[in-house]
Design a protein around this motif. Sequence first.
Motif, PDB file in Angstrom:
ATOM      1  N   THR A  48     -18.306   0.754   0.875  1.00 20.50           N
ATOM      2  CA  THR A  48     -19.470   2.199   0.810  1.00 20.50           C
ATOM      3  C   THR A  48     -18.991   2.855   2.273  1.00 20.50           C
ATOM      4  OG1 THR A  48     -20.961   1.015  -0.602  1.00 20.50           O
ATOM      5  CG2 THR A  48     -21.550   2.868   0.132  1.00 20.50           C
ATOM      6  N   ALA A  49     -18.608   4.049   2.297  1.00 18.89           N
ATOM      7  CA  ALA A  49     -18.344   4.874   3.345  1.00 18.89           C
ATOM      8  C   ALA A  49     -19.481   5.885   3.289  1.00 18.89           C
ATOM      9  CB  ALA A  49     -17.170   5.553   3.242  1.00 18.89           C
ATOM     10  N   TYR A  50     -20.162   6.329   4.308  1.00 19.28           N
ATOM     11  CA  TYR A  50     -20.931   7.598   4.288  1.00 19.28           C
ATOM     12  C   TYR A  50     -20.345   8.628   5.330  1.00 19.28           C
ATOM     13  CZ  TYR A  50     -24.524   4.565   2.530  1.00 19.28           C
ATOM     14  OH  TYR A  50     -25.287   3.651   1.532  1.00 19.28           O
ATOM     15  N   LEU A  51     -20.009   9.821   4.635  1.00 18.30           N
ATOM     16  CA  LEU A  51     -19.539  10.921   5.481  1.00 18.30           C
ATOM     17  C   LEU A  51     -20.513  12.146   5.609  1.00 18.30           C
ATOM     18  CD1 LEU A  51     -16.759  11.311   2.655  1.00 18.30           C
ATOM     19  CD2 LEU A  51     -16.728  10.196   4.762  1.00 18.30           C
ATOM     20  N   SER A  52     -19.986  12.556   6.879  1.00 20.67           N
ATOM     21  CA  SER A  52     -20.753  13.692   7.524  1.00 20.67           C
ATOM     22  C   SER A  52     -19.894  14.896   7.633  1.00 20.67           C
ATOM     23  CB  SER A  52     -21.042  13.385   9.113  1.00 20.67           C
ATOM     24  OG  SER A  52     -21.951  14.382   9.583  1.00 20.67           O
ATOM     25  N   ILE A  53     -20.434  15.886   6.869  1.00 23.66           N
ATOM     26  CA  ILE A  53     -19.566  17.000   6.599  1.00 23.66           C
ATOM     27  C   ILE A  53     -20.237  18.090   7.281  1.00 23.66           C
ATOM     28  CG2 ILE A  53     -18.350  18.535   4.704  1.00 23.66           C
ATOM     29  CD1 ILE A  53     -18.679  16.098   3.108  1.00 23.66           C
ATOM     30  N   PHE A  54     -19.419  18.779   8.085  1.00 20.53           N
ATOM     31  CA  PHE A  54     -19.656  20.099   8.804  1.00 20.53           C
ATOM     32  C   PHE A  54     -18.827  21.120   8.211  1.00 20.53           C
ATOM     33  CE2 PHE A  54     -19.398  23.306  12.221  1.00 20.53           C
ATOM     34  CZ  PHE A  54     -20.706  23.622  12.332  1.00 20.53           C
ATOM     35  N   PRO A  55     -19.108  22.451   7.638  1.00 20.50           N
ATOM     36  CA  PRO A  55     -20.713  22.929   7.590  1.00 20.50           C
ATOM     37  C   PRO A  55     -21.131  22.038   6.494  1.00 20.50           C
ATOM     38  CG  PRO A  55     -19.049  24.520   6.815  1.00 20.50           C
ATOM     39  CD  PRO A  55     -18.192  23.502   7.579  1.00 20.50           C
ATOM     40  N   SER A  56     -22.408  21.782   6.562  1.00 24.67           N
ATOM     41  CA  SER A  56     -23.182  21.146   5.553  1.00 24.67           C
ATOM     42  C   SER A  56     -23.211  22.038   4.070  1.00 24.67           C
ATOM     43  CB  SER A  56     -24.579  20.655   5.902  1.00 24.67           C
ATOM     44  OG  SER A  56     -25.162  21.693   6.211  1.00 24.67           O
ATOM     45  N   GLU A  57     -23.015  23.140   4.281  1.00 26.71           N
ATOM     46  CA  GLU A  57     -22.917  23.898   2.957  1.00 26.71           C
ATOM     47  C   GLU A  57     -21.864  23.542   1.946  1.00 26.71           C
ATOM     48  OE1 GLU A  57     -22.969  26.005   5.932  1.00 26.71           O
ATOM     49  OE2 GLU A  57     -25.146  25.431   6.129  1.00 26.71           O
ATOM     50  N   LYS A  58     -20.737  23.134   2.656  1.00 21.19           N
ATOM     51  CA  LYS A  58     -19.556  22.618   1.865  1.00 21.19           C
ATOM     52  C   LYS A  58     -19.673  21.222   1.391  1.00 21.19           C
ATOM     53  CE  LYS A  58     -16.664  26.169   3.680  1.00 21.19           C
ATOM     54  NZ  LYS A  58     -15.266  26.517   4.152  1.00 21.19           N
ATOM     55  N   GLY A  59     -20.635  20.485   1.757  1.00 20.87           N
ATOM     56  CA  GLY A  59     -20.776  18.987   1.611  1.00 20.87           C
ATOM     57  C   GLY A  59     -20.479  18.526  -0.061  1.00 20.87           C
TER      58      GLY A  59
END
Length: 111
Positions: A48-59
């Motif tokens: 299980t991988a947790y991703l941080s996406i920037f910008p968060s609007e495109k998450g």
Amino acid sequence: MQETRQNKIARLLQKELSLIFQQQTRATHGTMVSVTRVKISPDLSICTAYLSIFPSEKGEEILANVNANTKGIRYELGTRVRNQLRIIPELRFFIDDSLDYIEHIDQLLKG
């Protein structure tokens, strides 16, 4: 003993997944995907991988794209770690929204 092995494999998978996402997001300018945390099941079959996406609007859009390409990502991961792992775990991706949560708490404390 088992937890030490799980932690080592989780760190290895986090490093390799980060490199894979770094290569893939180089083509899309203006977005950044980083792997913040990886958990692996005790039998080493599910990652299980947790991703941080920037910008968060495109998450949500990027997460949907990642989930659609899970097989390709798993294959790429397998080619990178085939000498360390016998079985490549099944991959599951989630958005890590802890940074947004921290920012929200900061706004509440300021205002």
